[in-house]
Design an enzyme around this catalytic site. Structure first.
Site, PDB file in Angstrom:
ATOM      1  N   GLU A 180       0.573   6.758  -3.956  1.00 21.49           N
ATOM      2  CA  GLU A 180      -0.869   7.057  -4.304  1.00 21.49           C
ATOM      3  C   GLU A 180      -1.379   7.934  -3.411  1.00 21.49           C
ATOM      4  OE1 GLU A 180      -3.096   3.765  -6.382  1.00 21.49           O
ATOM      5  OE2 GLU A 180      -4.130   3.846  -4.151  1.00 21.49           O
ATOM      6  N   TYR A 204      -7.873   1.192  -2.753  1.00 21.61           N
ATOM      7  CA  TYR A 204      -7.398   2.582  -3.332  1.00 21.61           C
ATOM      8  C   TYR A 204      -6.888   3.344  -1.823  1.00 21.61           C
ATOM      9  CZ  TYR A 204      -6.888   7.400  -5.018  1.00 21.61           C
ATOM     10  OH  TYR A 204      -6.667   8.595  -5.499  1.00 21.61           O
ATOM     11  N   HIS A 205      -5.816   3.897  -2.062  1.00 20.56           N
ATOM     12  CA  HIS A 205      -5.232   4.912  -0.822  1.00 20.56           C
ATOM     13  C   HIS A 205      -5.569   6.112  -0.981  1.00 20.56           C
ATOM     14  CE1 HIS A 205      -2.808   5.816   2.585  1.00 20.56           C
ATOM     15  NE2 HIS A 205      -2.232   4.611   2.564  1.00 20.56           N
ATOM     16  N   GLY A 206      -6.456   6.845  -0.280  1.00 22.21           N
ATOM     17  CA  GLY A 206      -6.672   8.192  -0.121  1.00 22.21           C
ATOM     18  C   GLY A 206      -5.360   9.007   0.442  1.00 22.21           C
ATOM     19  N   SER A 260      -2.728  -1.851   0.095  1.00 19.26           N
ATOM     20  CA  SER A 260      -3.065  -0.706  -1.018  1.00 19.26           C
ATOM     21  C   SER A 260      -1.566  -0.982  -1.884  1.00 19.26           C
ATOM     22  CB  SER A 260      -3.135   0.658  -0.579  1.00 19.26           C
ATOM     23  OG  SER A 260      -3.092   1.449  -1.630  1.00 19.26           O
TER      24      SER A 260
END
Length: 299
Positions: free
Chosen positions: A202, A129-131, A196
């Site tokens: 995202e 998951y890409h913050g 990702s």
């Protein structure tokens, strides 16, 4: 009020008009010098925290450029060894990994749960998951280098390759544009590869509820199938509490959709606890297609 009217009547230029308007507002608000100081003190009290949360993310950028500066110094110091050594950058990678690992431990108490699921050798596709700022991924890379003695190849968005000064950093840490053929080649050569699927979209437009903005993307799943590599899901707890984006505002989404410019401001840098969790590897299965594998990783 008559004084202000005469002031405005006698004003001959724009500056005079502005001064008169200011005096009119001062008289209307009933402010004196002490009131000004109180207002300024209040504004300083309100806006200082806001300024800090927008400044702190730039410290990560500064840290990245300091890493790049170290690589240039390292390269120049060891340029004579380059002709005789196949692993010229090993020392630089380990040094920077130690620095980033220390940063993660001190500022976010960073932990990785399930590191034993990363193979000591052979390929694996890590899907994460890409913050808003993928600083958790930087910490993870440091752990892989320190604990596994391996370099994890990474797929990055094209805009990253256009940032001034980043070329050497991307080369040393094996960051690629991400054509499927190149990703398959990296895995078939026995490397770790991380991607990702949500990417920049995202990063900018996801929020604290952590929705996955993958759309219909399943290229990463096809890469895993073509290379017969296992897929390891990865997620970092609290990464959105550490850094957030204003991409949820309609204007920034319109700019990105229209011009592909990732300009949404990022704020935060809060010292919250980061925990990265690695899921069980999903082995290669010749009986499922890319869409089914992507759905499996999503779940």
């Amino acid at each position: 009020m008559s004084g202000n009217q005469s002031c405005l009547t006698g004003a001959e230029d724009t500056l005079s008009v502005l001064v008169c308007l200011f005096h009119a507002w001062e008289e209307w608000a009933g402010l004196d010098q002490e009131d000004y100081l109180s207002v300024l003190e209040y504004l300083l009290w309100v806006f200082t925290p806001l300024a800090i949360v927008f400044i702190v993310p730039f410290l990560i950028v500064i840290f990245l450029y300091l890493s790049i500066l170290f690589l240039h110094v390292y390269k120049r110091k060891n340029q004579l060894k380059e002709a005789y050594c196949n692993n010229l950058w090993d020392g630089a990678r380990k040094t920077l990994a130690t620095l980033w690992d220390g940063h993660g431990a001190i500022w976010h108490g960073y932990e990785v749960h399930g590191m034993e699921k990363i193979p000591d050798e052979g390929p694996a596709l890590i899907v994460y998951y890409h913050g808003a700022i993928p600083v958790d991924y930087y910490y993870f890379l440091a752990h892989v280098i320190i604990q596994k003695g391996r370099t994890c190849h990474s797929v990055a968005d094209h805009f990253l390759f256009k940032i001034p000064g980043f070329k050497l950093l991307l080369e040393v840490f094996s960051v690629i544009h991400g054509p499927q053929e190149e990703c398959v080649r990296a895995l078939k050569n026995g490397h770790l590869l991380a991607i990702s699927p949500g990417g920049v979209r995202e990063a900018l437009f996801s929020d604290e509820t952590y929705p996955l903005l993958w759309g219909e993307r399943k290229g990463f799943a096809q890469v895993a199938i073509d290379s017969r590599a296992p897929v390891i899901p990865m997620f970092t707890q609290n990464v959105r509490e550490g850094f957030r984006s204003l991409g949820t505002l309609r204007f920034f989404r319109w700019v990105y959709d229209r011009f592909r410019l990732p300009i949404a401001p990022v704020y935060g840098g809060f010292p919250v606890k980061f925990r990265t969790f690695l899921g069980d590897p999903i082995p290669y299965d010749p009986n499922i297609n890319a869409a089914e594998l992507a759905q499996k990783v999503w779940m």
